[in-house]
Design a protein around this motif. Structure first.
Motif, PDB file in Angstrom:
ATOM      1  N   ARG A  40      45.227  77.697  37.984  1.00 47.50           N
ATOM      2  CA  ARG A  40      46.810  77.897  37.957  1.00 47.50           C
ATOM      3  C   ARG A  40      48.126  78.988  38.003  1.00 47.50           C
ATOM      4  O   ARG A  40      48.678  79.169  37.108  1.00 47.50           O
ATOM      5  N   PHE A  41      47.902  79.841  38.927  1.00 47.96           N
ATOM      6  CA  PHE A  41      48.490  80.557  39.304  1.00 47.96           C
ATOM      7  C   PHE A  41      49.435  80.364  41.408  1.00 47.96           C
ATOM      8  O   PHE A  41      49.164  80.506  41.374  1.00 47.96           O
ATOM      9  N   ARG A  42      50.786  80.762  40.821  1.00 48.53           N
ATOM     10  CA  ARG A  42      51.373  80.396  42.274  1.00 48.53           C
ATOM     11  C   ARG A  42      51.320  81.447  43.187  1.00 48.53           C
ATOM     12  O   ARG A  42      51.809  81.225  44.652  1.00 48.53           O
ATOM     13  N   ARG A  43      51.760  82.347  43.020  1.00 49.38           N
ATOM     14  CA  ARG A  43      51.930  83.409  43.792  1.00 49.38           C
ATOM     15  C   ARG A  43      50.838  84.557  44.134  1.00 49.38           C
ATOM     16  O   ARG A  43      50.518  85.213  42.588  1.00 49.38           O
ATOM     17  N   LEU A  44      50.642  84.816  45.097  1.00 52.05           N
ATOM     18  CA  LEU A  44      49.415  86.106  45.228  1.00 52.05           C
ATOM     19  C   LEU A  44      50.213  87.439  45.739  1.00 52.05           C
ATOM     20  O   LEU A  44      50.112  87.335  46.935  1.00 52.05           O
ATOM     21  N   PRO A  45      50.294  88.186  45.539  1.00 54.04           N
ATOM     22  CA  PRO A  45      50.414  89.770  45.997  1.00 54.04           C
ATOM     23  C   PRO A  45      49.431  89.889  47.496  1.00 54.04           C
ATOM     24  O   PRO A  45      48.322  90.034  46.316  1.00 54.04           O
ATOM     25  N   VAL A  46      49.693  90.372  48.489  1.00 57.72           N
ATOM     26  CA  VAL A  46      48.811  91.070  49.135  1.00 57.72           C
ATOM     27  C   VAL A  46      48.871  91.994  49.247  1.00 57.72           C
ATOM     28  O   VAL A  46      49.680  92.574  49.523  1.00 57.72           O
ATOM     29  N   VAL A  47      47.668  92.621  49.701  1.00 57.59           N
ATOM     30  CA  VAL A  47      47.644  94.216  50.366  1.00 57.59           C
ATOM     31  C   VAL A  47      46.836  94.909  51.330  1.00 57.59           C
ATOM     32  O   VAL A  47      46.037  93.952  51.363  1.00 57.59           O
ATOM     33  N   ASP A  48      47.170  95.953  51.901  1.00 58.74           N
ATOM     34  CA  ASP A  48      46.615  96.245  53.010  1.00 58.74           C
ATOM     35  C   ASP A  48      45.162  96.895  52.337  1.00 58.74           C
ATOM     36  O   ASP A  48      44.920  97.457  51.061  1.00 58.74           O
TER      37      ASP A  48
END
Length: 171
Positions: free
Chosen positions: A101-109
């Motif tokens: 139940r989370f809607r935002r996902l940071p993406v990292v290199d």
């Protein structure tokens, strides 16, 4: 499929970032101006430290009576943010986001530097054609194997409409 393999991934705007010592009001003003739903809290090397969403602001600032002019983001940010890598599987993250139940996902290199932020809506729109194809395949296999049932139900429905029309016409 990897997150970075989606054509839409390359065209996403850069995520909004802020430092932990920035005041809440400054982040809110920028979020409102740019129509962003979240700000990612990063250090000087663009490593993710936390996140503040619109919901965080409503619950931890407005509802709690916190002064946004004098309170830094670090006091209201969510610190235990899940972070994906560009090479991670897109569908695995969609499942995880839905289940947890989370809607935002940071993406990292590969160095852990923030490069993008994906939302549950992004993932769903990216996988929508696949989901529609699966639904059509399921529908075709269900209808073709259960054709007599659908024929009987359809005939019963049609009969009900004809009788109802006849009753209404009689009055």
């Amino acid at each position: 499929m990897k997150i970075k393999e989606r054509s839409e991934y390359a065209s996403k705007p850069k995520p909004m970032t802020a430092a932990p010592e920035d005041m809440i009001i400054d982040a809110v003003n920028r979020m409102s101006e740019k129509n962003y739903g979240a700000v990612v809290i990063v250090d000087g090397a663009q490593q993710v430290l936390g996140m503040v969403t619109e919901r965080d602001i409503m619950k931890r600032v407005v509802n709690a009576g916190v002064n946004p002019d004098t309170t830094p983001l670090r006091e209201i940010m969510t610190s235990d943010v899940r972070v994906a890598r560009e090479d991670d599987n897109l569908l695995e993250w969609l499942r995880m986001m839905s289940n947890e139940r989370f809607r935002r996902l940071p993406v990292v290199d590969e160095d852990g530097k923030l490069v993008s932020i994906m939302t549950q809506g992004d993932f769903v729109s990216y996988t929508w054609p696949d989901l529609m194809n699966q639904a059509m395949t399921f529908a075709r296999s269900t209808v073709s194997t259960n054709y007599p049932i659908f024929l009987i139900l359809g005939a019963g429905f049609l009969y009900t409409i004809i009788i109802a029309a006849a009753v209404v016409a009689a009055f």
